[in-house]
Design an enzyme around this catalytic site. Structure first.
Site, PDB file in Angstrom:
ATOM      1  N   HIS A   1      -5.360 -12.846  11.151  1.00 25.57           N
ATOM      2  CA  HIS A   1      -4.685 -12.726   9.860  1.00 25.57           C
ATOM      3  C   HIS A   1      -4.902 -11.382   9.180  1.00 25.57           C
ATOM      4  O   HIS A   1      -3.971 -10.815   8.607  1.00 25.57           O
ATOM      5  CB  HIS A   1      -5.182 -13.853   8.948  1.00 25.57           C
ATOM      6  CG  HIS A   1      -4.549 -13.884   7.599  1.00 25.57           C
ATOM      7  ND1 HIS A   1      -3.197 -14.113   7.423  1.00 25.57           N
ATOM      8  CD2 HIS A   1      -5.072 -13.728   6.353  1.00 25.57           C
ATOM      9  CE1 HIS A   1      -2.918 -14.102   6.119  1.00 25.57           C
ATOM     10  NE2 HIS A   1      -4.033 -13.861   5.458  1.00 25.57           N
TER      11      HIS A   1
ATOM     12  N   GLU B   1      -4.628  -2.226   4.461  1.00 19.54           N
ATOM     13  CA  GLU B   1      -5.350  -2.877   5.552  1.00 19.54           C
ATOM     14  C   GLU B   1      -5.790  -1.912   6.636  1.00 19.54           C
ATOM     15  O   GLU B   1      -6.801  -2.144   7.309  1.00 19.54           O
ATOM     16  CB  GLU B   1      -4.485  -3.984   6.160  1.00 19.54           C
ATOM     17  CG  GLU B   1      -5.214  -4.872   7.129  1.00 19.54           C
ATOM     18  CD  GLU B   1      -4.391  -6.074   7.579  1.00 19.54           C
ATOM     19  OE1 GLU B   1      -4.859  -6.788   8.489  1.00 19.54           O
ATOM     20  OE2 GLU B   1      -3.289  -6.294   7.039  1.00 19.54           O
TER      21      GLU B   1
ATOM     22  N   HIS C   1      -7.401 -16.503   9.811  1.00 16.08           N
ATOM     23  CA  HIS C   1      -7.106 -17.463   8.754  1.00 16.08           C
ATOM     24  C   HIS C   1      -7.241 -18.866   9.323  1.00 16.08           C
ATOM     25  O   HIS C   1      -6.671 -19.172  10.368  1.00 16.08           O
ATOM     26  CB  HIS C   1      -5.700 -17.257   8.196  1.00 16.08           C
ATOM     27  CG  HIS C   1      -5.506 -17.896   6.863  1.00 16.08           C
ATOM     28  ND1 HIS C   1      -5.496 -19.259   6.678  1.00 16.08           N
ATOM     29  CD2 HIS C   1      -5.339 -17.360   5.620  1.00 16.08           C
ATOM     30  CE1 HIS C   1      -5.310 -19.540   5.397  1.00 16.08           C
ATOM     31  NE2 HIS C   1      -5.226 -18.395   4.731  1.00 16.08           N
TER      32      HIS C   1
ATOM     33  N   ARG D   1     -13.712 -17.950   4.660  1.00 22.58           N
ATOM     34  CA  ARG D   1     -12.753 -18.133   5.740  1.00 22.58           C
ATOM     35  C   ARG D   1     -13.390 -18.149   7.125  1.00 22.58           C
ATOM     36  O   ARG D   1     -12.971 -18.922   7.992  1.00 22.58           O
ATOM     37  CB  ARG D   1     -11.691 -17.018   5.679  1.00 22.58           C
ATOM     38  CG  ARG D   1     -10.692 -17.222   4.570  1.00 22.58           C
ATOM     39  CD  ARG D   1      -9.656 -16.124   4.568  1.00 22.58           C
ATOM     40  NE  ARG D   1      -8.632 -16.401   3.562  1.00 22.58           N
ATOM     41  CZ  ARG D   1      -7.616 -15.585   3.292  1.00 22.58           C
ATOM     42  NH1 ARG D   1      -7.494 -14.451   3.933  1.00 22.58           N
ATOM     43  NH2 ARG D   1      -6.736 -15.911   2.351  1.00 22.58           N
TER      44      ARG D   1
ATOM     45  N   ALA E   1       0.825  -1.205   0.000  1.00 21.93           N
ATOM     46  CA  ALA E   1       0.000   0.000   0.000  1.00 21.93           C
ATOM     47  C   ALA E   1       0.860   1.256   0.000  1.00 21.93           C
ATOM     48  O   ALA E   1       0.634   2.189  -0.788  1.00 21.93           O
ATOM     49  CB  ALA E   1      -0.941  -0.003   1.209  1.00 21.93           C
TER      50      ALA E   1
ATOM     51  N   ARG F   1     -13.239 -10.528   4.432  1.00 23.87           N
ATOM     52  CA  ARG F   1     -12.501 -10.305   3.195  1.00 23.87           C
ATOM     53  C   ARG F   1     -12.474 -11.545   2.309  1.00 23.87           C
ATOM     54  O   ARG F   1     -12.178 -12.646   2.777  1.00 23.87           O
ATOM     55  CB  ARG F   1     -11.063  -9.880   3.514  1.00 23.87           C
ATOM     56  CG  ARG F   1     -10.174  -9.722   2.272  1.00 23.87           C
ATOM     57  CD  ARG F   1      -8.774  -9.293   2.679  1.00 23.87           C
ATOM     58  NE  ARG F   1      -8.062 -10.314   3.410  1.00 23.87           N
ATOM     59  CZ  ARG F   1      -7.184 -11.147   2.864  1.00 23.87           C
ATOM     60  NH1 ARG F   1      -6.936 -11.114   1.571  1.00 23.87           N
ATOM     61  NH2 ARG F   1      -6.567 -12.038   3.604  1.00 23.87           N
TER      62      ARG F   1
ATOM     63  N   TRP G   1       4.804 -11.649   3.126  1.00 21.89           N
ATOM     64  CA  TRP G   1       4.369 -12.966   3.574  1.00 21.89           C
ATOM     65  C   TRP G   1       3.128 -13.458   2.848  1.00 21.89           C
ATOM     66  O   TRP G   1       2.674 -14.573   3.086  1.00 21.89           O
ATOM     67  CB  TRP G   1       4.096 -12.941   5.077  1.00 21.89           C
ATOM     68  CG  TRP G   1       5.297 -12.622   5.915  1.00 21.89           C
ATOM     69  CD1 TRP G   1       6.544 -12.281   5.468  1.00 21.89           C
ATOM     70  CD2 TRP G   1       5.375 -12.606   7.337  1.00 21.89           C
ATOM     71  NE1 TRP G   1       7.382 -12.049   6.519  1.00 21.89           N
ATOM     72  CE2 TRP G   1       6.701 -12.242   7.682  1.00 21.89           C
ATOM     73  CE3 TRP G   1       4.466 -12.857   8.351  1.00 21.89           C
ATOM     74  CZ2 TRP G   1       7.129 -12.127   8.998  1.00 21.89           C
ATOM     75  CZ3 TRP G   1       4.885 -12.743   9.675  1.00 21.89           C
ATOM     76  CH2 TRP G   1       6.209 -12.392   9.988  1.00 21.89           C
TER      77      TRP G   1
ATOM     78  N   GLU H   1      -9.234 -19.941  -5.264  1.00 27.96           N
ATOM     79  CA  GLU H   1      -9.247 -19.899  -3.806  1.00 27.96           C
ATOM     80  C   GLU H   1     -10.689 -19.892  -3.309  1.00 27.96           C
ATOM     81  O   GLU H   1     -11.625 -19.684  -4.085  1.00 27.96           O
ATOM     82  CB  GLU H   1      -8.482 -18.677  -3.282  1.00 27.96           C
ATOM     83  CG  GLU H   1      -6.982 -18.782  -3.496  1.00 27.96           C
ATOM     84  CD  GLU H   1      -6.197 -17.662  -2.855  1.00 27.96           C
ATOM     85  OE1 GLU H   1      -4.966 -17.808  -2.762  1.00 27.96           O
ATOM     86  OE2 GLU H   1      -6.792 -16.648  -2.456  1.00 27.96           O
TER      87      GLU H   1
END
Length: 513
Positions: A342, A366, A238, A283, A25, A377, A54, A123
């Site tokens: 997460h 974020e 997560h 999630r 960002a 999200r 990451w 995903e």
């Protein structure tokens, strides 16, 4: 050290924009602001201390022939559990393909198939294969490296490694710069505008996939400056952090489940059996299923054995390396997993240009609440959101009136609390499943340290008070005492409202954290 210190000095502002944070960002915003002079302030040397590096999944973008921005937006809305702004979802989804092309132009080495077209992954909660990736599951690191190289070649960007202490404001309340500490000296940086790109707050929890520094300090800075924050209670856990005793916890990307991995318990029974969406459910659904299985006394594992495990080293080299370091062979052993903090969907309330409710203060990534993520999200939308808003912020900054001189305020006490104690409170009382008793305890435990100046305690307090005030279960916010949904609403709060709730709850004197 504070702004009244005899060692304090001021750097002139002129037309400078300050960007705080050097993840995707911050870097993308600094690049989009060129050729306007930018000071990029980072607590750690470039390339370290950011969650961007990451990120394993990738960047969601509707690039395939059977895909469209409208489909991507619809998936985003579905995951957002009634709080995603449809216009924002569509606008960001429409920006996706162009942002991928921008990164390709900067040299991003995205994975390609035999026909030299982008290799697209699947995903959870995506209806199409639209995850653009690099190095298998090394997308974050490779995108970060690409942006860092571009920043190094941009003369309008200067880098300052310093610890930000707070925002400066003029007599009208407009942000006029910031105060930071460098080499033991307090530095006052004047600026036309400040863009906070400080990332999330996952490290407020004992179980997290985030870097140690991800304590949400940018949220505290904004709140203290009078900004409105929105939906602070929505913390995404997560579901498949690798449970091998490490802190932060290594992450097993959910793209593994997109390629066939399955969640099983200690008896090899499927954890997601009978749950809508199965292993590819959103999630929050998967995280709660794993949480509940663990509460019943069974460990949970991600089963990649067989063909997927055999190609882990090439398709998911990061996860394969993490497993190897912990003595796990995914081809022969299931991977122990558990939910971990997460991503934070809430944040500084911003409009379509990334502007907060405080003049001159913007937020990207974020730390911002743009209306995209809602209550939960959608996977791989985070890098996309940050890069989409970067040029919109850069365009808006040009029309921001120059602030007046910064008003010298009394330095606030900055007494950071015990980080580990805060993490235990958040983990125990503001986690995957919440209730009034636990949230009340959290508010009582965090409020004294927050009043003493702890940014981490204040951020945790803002999450806890917002969670206590939302009497329903929605997305990543699950109340065992309010399991049903109420009419959809956002929760806008200011620091004054947080203190009001904390005072009501903390009628009895308690010891600080």
């Amino acid at each position: 050290m504070n702004a009244h210190s005899p060692f304090s000095f001021t750097l002139p502002g002129s037309d400078r924009v300050i960007v705080v944070g050097a993840g995707v960002a911050g870097l993308a915003t600094a690049l989009r602001l060129s050729p306007r002079p930018v000071t990029l302030v980072t607590a750690s040397p470039l390339g370290s201390g950011t969650a961007t590096g990451w990120a394993q999944g990738g960047i969601a973008a509707a690039m395939a022939e059977d895909d469209a921005a409208a489909l991507h937006a619809a998936d985003t809305e579905a995951a957002g559990a009634g709080l995603t702004d449809p216009a924002v979802a569509l606008r960001v989804a429409q920006a996706g393909p162009g942002l991928i092309e921008w990164l390709v132009g900067l040299g991003a080495p995205f994975d390609r198939d035999a026909a030299d077209t982008l290799a697209l992954g699947l995903e959870a909660a995506h209806s199409r294969r639209r995850i653009v990736r690099a190095g298998g599951d090394s997308t974050g690191r490779m995108v970060l490296d690409t942006l860092l190289k571009a920043v190094a070649l941009t003369p309008s960007i200067e880098i300052l490694v310093a610890d930000v202490r707070g925002l400066l404001q003029d007599g009208s309340g407009a942000v006029a710069g910031l105060v930071c500490e460098r080499d033991g000296a307090s530095v006052r940086l004047a600026a036309r505008s400040v863009v906070l790109a400080t990332g999330g707050l996952g490290s407020l929890y004992a179980s997290t996939t985030n870097p140690r520094g991800a304590t949400g300090r940018g949220l505290a800075f904004a709140a203290r400056a009078g900004a409105t924050l929105r939906d602070m209670e929505f913390v995404q856990f997560h579901p498949t952090a690798i449970s091998v005793g490490l802190d932060p916890m290594p992450l097993a990307t959910e793209a593994l489940r997109g390629e066939g991995a399955r969640l099983i318990d200690a008896n090899s029974e499927p954890v997601m059996a009978g749950i809508a969406g199965g292993d590819l459910a959103p999630r929050d659904v998967v995280a709660r299923a794993i949480f509940q299985a663990r509460r019943r006394g069974t460990e949970v594992f991600l089963d990649c054995r067989g063909a997927l495990g055999a190609r882990m080293a090439t398709r998911f080299p990061t996860v394969a390396g993490l497993c190897a370091a912990s003595g796990i062979d995914p081809q022969r052993q299931p991977i122990p997993v558990r939910p971990a903090a997460h991503y934070h969907m809430g944040g500084i309330k911003v409009d379509g240009t990334g502007a907060s409710t405080v003049p001159g203060l913007f937020a990207c990534g974020e730390v911002a609440s743009t209306g995209l993520h809602g209550a939960n999200r959608l996977a791989s939308n985070s890098l996309l959101e940050a890069m989409a808003f970067a040029p919109w912020i850069a365009e808006a900054v040009a029309s921001v009136p120059a602030p007046g001189p910064a008003v010298m305020a009394e330095p606030r006490r900055h007494d950071e609390a015990d980080h580990d104690a805060i993490r235990q409170v958040m983990e125990a009382d503001v986690g995957v499943v919440r209730d009034a008793d636990g949230l009340t305890d959290a508010v009582r435990d965090l409020a004294p340290a927050a009043r003493q100046g702890s940014d981490a305690a204040l951020t945790g307090l803002m999450v806890a008070t917002s969670a206590l005030s939302r009497h329903e279960s929605r997305g990543a916010h699950w109340r065992s005492d309010y399991p049903e949904q109420a009419p959809a609403r956002h929760s806008d709060v200011t620091l004054a409202e947080v203190w009001r709730i904390a005072e009501t709850v903390s009628a009895d004197t308690v010891a600080p954290v």
